[in-house]
Design an enzyme around this catalytic site. Structure first.
Site, PDB file in Angstrom:
ATOM      1  N   ASP A 138       0.868  -1.172   0.000  1.00 37.96           N
ATOM      2  CA  ASP A 138       0.000   0.000   0.000  1.00 37.96           C
ATOM      3  C   ASP A 138       0.912   1.232   0.000  1.00 37.96           C
ATOM      4  O   ASP A 138       2.133   1.104  -0.018  1.00 37.96           O
ATOM      5  CB  ASP A 138      -0.893  -0.035   1.240  1.00 37.96           C
ATOM      6  N   ASP A 206       5.034  -6.088   7.617  1.00 37.93           N
ATOM      7  CA  ASP A 206       6.394  -5.800   7.158  1.00 37.93           C
ATOM      8  C   ASP A 206       7.370  -5.493   8.278  1.00 37.93           C
ATOM      9  O   ASP A 206       8.569  -5.323   8.037  1.00 37.93           O
ATOM     10  CB  ASP A 206       6.384  -4.643   6.147  1.00 37.93           C
ATOM     11  N   ASP A 207       6.883  -5.412   9.525  1.00 41.13           N
ATOM     12  CA  ASP A 207       7.781  -5.128  10.651  1.00 41.13           C
ATOM     13  C   ASP A 207       7.942  -6.343  11.553  1.00 41.13           C
ATOM     14  O   ASP A 207       8.280  -6.203  12.734  1.00 41.13           O
ATOM     15  CB  ASP A 207       7.285  -3.929  11.462  1.00 41.13           C
ATOM     16  N   ASP A 285      -8.531  -5.635  13.377  1.00 44.63           N
ATOM     17  CA  ASP A 285      -8.127  -6.664  14.334  1.00 44.63           C
ATOM     18  C   ASP A 285      -9.027  -6.673  15.564  1.00 44.63           C
ATOM     19  O   ASP A 285      -9.398  -7.745  16.063  1.00 44.63           O
ATOM     20  CB  ASP A 285      -6.651  -6.513  14.718  1.00 44.63           C
ATOM     21  N   SER A 316      -0.066   3.258  15.069  1.00 45.48           N
ATOM     22  CA  SER A 316      -0.381   3.223  16.504  1.00 45.48           C
ATOM     23  C   SER A 316       0.563   4.105  17.324  1.00 45.48           C
ATOM     24  O   SER A 316       0.410   4.201  18.543  1.00 45.48           O
ATOM     25  CB  SER A 316      -0.312   1.779  17.029  1.00 45.48           C
TER      26      SER A 316
END
Length: 441
Positions: A138, A206-207, A285, A316
């Site tokens: 994205d 990706d982290d 989530d 976040s």
């Protein structure tokens, strides 16, 4: 109908007879010098052609028989169908767990450090065919796109086509990122299950960095997800997985949990069929953790996490990262899960063993735990009576104390299992527990 069948039968018989006469004629001809080999070849070719034609005629007969019932009904003839075979007691899933392709879907945006995630995935995966890596990006971040492209054919790079801002309520303006994440998840999972038509998928962000036995874990747990309808995901994450709160000597230990952990999780295509039509606009989530989606189903989670997060920066703004997430212990000992018997995790067997073990543990007070007293008791139980006492005990002992729809992180039947000062502790509700109270959130 009978006339059509008879005509076909007569046609097949005539065809065979004609070919038989032709073969007899060819065999009876005097062979000139050098003609024997050619004649033999010609006979073999004709015989093969005859066999092919016969098979075609037989297939035509089978098709006529197959549709005879329908033709008879159209003409008003009553056809008595064969009784259907008895239903199979096995679940209607024909997937072979040993050969099913399990793609890894990496959700990426603007972190060029996705390289750390991809390097470990490619290093540890046992088979490129069994575990293809798909990176869905994205944000349109150019540097991240260059990093992904540098892997060439080792990964598939797909890009979210809609990068526009999303209209949100005024009070949610600062949460625009969460809306975009939900949109991206919907698009990417749609690609995996609708366009590529995979049977299941492992989702990572990706982290995340994965453990050496990350693939071994999912490969072994996948059959459980297929067999036990009370499960809806396999997760690599333990929310209370800080190093001092897990038993690294029991890295093979797995649990059921009513809390959706995410952060490296496996789902089936059937679950996406269920969730896609009602997928939320934001906060996907937490939406997954609501009773309407969970529907009393559980996930499998490990004692020692098979993923860790290195992404402090994000939508976040580092919430929980400095206090909890950066301390999560990543498993570093390979466990051969595919050689272990994981049947103890099936719902009936798990509840026959886990629940009695919890409530057989002697009860202690939180002060005794904090004072490291009554060590002779070994495994112990700390009982909470409501939302406030749960949160107080969790904070005092270093657990994550937030609840989602009344479910504690890593909890099963309200029970949270962890290690405190070297011994196993069960933070548990009373034994007559009757279910989660969503108002506890």
């Amino acid at each position: 109908m009978l006339k059509k069948s008879s005509l076909v039968l007569w046609g097949a018989a005539l065809f065979i007879a004609w070919n038989g006469l032709l073969l007899l004629f060819l065999w009876s001809r005097p062979a000139s010098p050098g003609e024997g080999d050619r004649l033999t070849a010609e006979v073999i070719r004709l015989a093969q052609d005859a066999e092919t034609e016969l098979e075609r005629q037989k297939e035509l007969l089978r098709q006529i028989h197959r549709y005879s019932g329908l033709w008879g009904q159209r003409r008003g003839v009553r056809i008595t169908p064969k009784p259907p075979p008895p239903p199979s007691p096995a679940p209607p899933r024909l997937t072979d767990p040993a050969t099913t392709v399990l793609p890894v879907l990496v959700m990426a945006c603007d972190r060029s450090t996705v390289r750390r995630c991809l390097d470990k995935l490619l290093r540890y995966r046992p088979s490129a065919q069994r575990f293809p890596v798909i990176v869905s990006q994205d944000c349109g971040h150019a540097e991240t796109a260059r990093v992904i492209a540098s892997y060439g054919d080792a990964v598939a790079h797909i890009r979210q086509p809609d990068l526009s801002d999303i209209p949100v309520p005024a009070e949610h303006r600062k949460f625009q990122g969460y809306y975009k994440i939900a949109r991206h998840y919907r698009w990417a999972l749609g690609q995996v299950f609708r366009t590529f038509r995979y049977r299941a998928a492992i989702v990572v962000e990706d982290d995340l960095e994965v453990a050496p036995d990350f693939f071994e874990y999912f490969q072994a747990a996948f059959p459980l997800l297929l067999a036990d309808r009370s499960l809806w995901c396999i997760s690599a994450w333990n929310d209370n997985g800080k190093e001092q709160m897990v038993d690294v000597g029991q890295a093979e230990l797995l649990y059921r949990t009513d809390f959706f952990p995410g952060l490296g999780w496996l789902l089936l295509a059937e679950l996406w069929d269920e969730l896609e039509p009602k997928w939320p606009r934001a906060f996907w989530d937490d939406w997954m953790r609501q009773p309407e989606q969970r529907r009393d189903r559980s996930c499998i989670r490990p004692e020692v996490s098979r993923t860790m997060t290195f992404g402090r920066k994000g939508v976040s703004h580092g919430q929980f990262f400095d206090q909890y997430l950066k301390f999560i212990k990543l498993n570093d000992r390979f466990v051969p899960f595919t050689q272990l018997d994981l049947s103890y995790l099936k719902k009936e067997e798990y509840e026959r063993s886990f629940l009695p073990k919890v409530y057989a543990a002697p009860e202690v007070r939180v002060e005794e735990l904090q004072g490291n007293r009554r060590r002779e008791l070994g495994t112990v139980r700390l009982q909470y009576s409501g939302r406030d006492s749960f949160k107080a005990f969790a904070k005092a002992l270093g657990l994550m104390d937030d609840l989602k729809s009344g479910v504690p992180r890593a909890g099963y039947h309200g029970i949270v299992s962890f290690v405190y000062r070297g011994r196993r502790v069960y933070l548990a509700p009373p034994s007559d527990w009757t279910g989660y109270d969503p108002s506890w959130s």
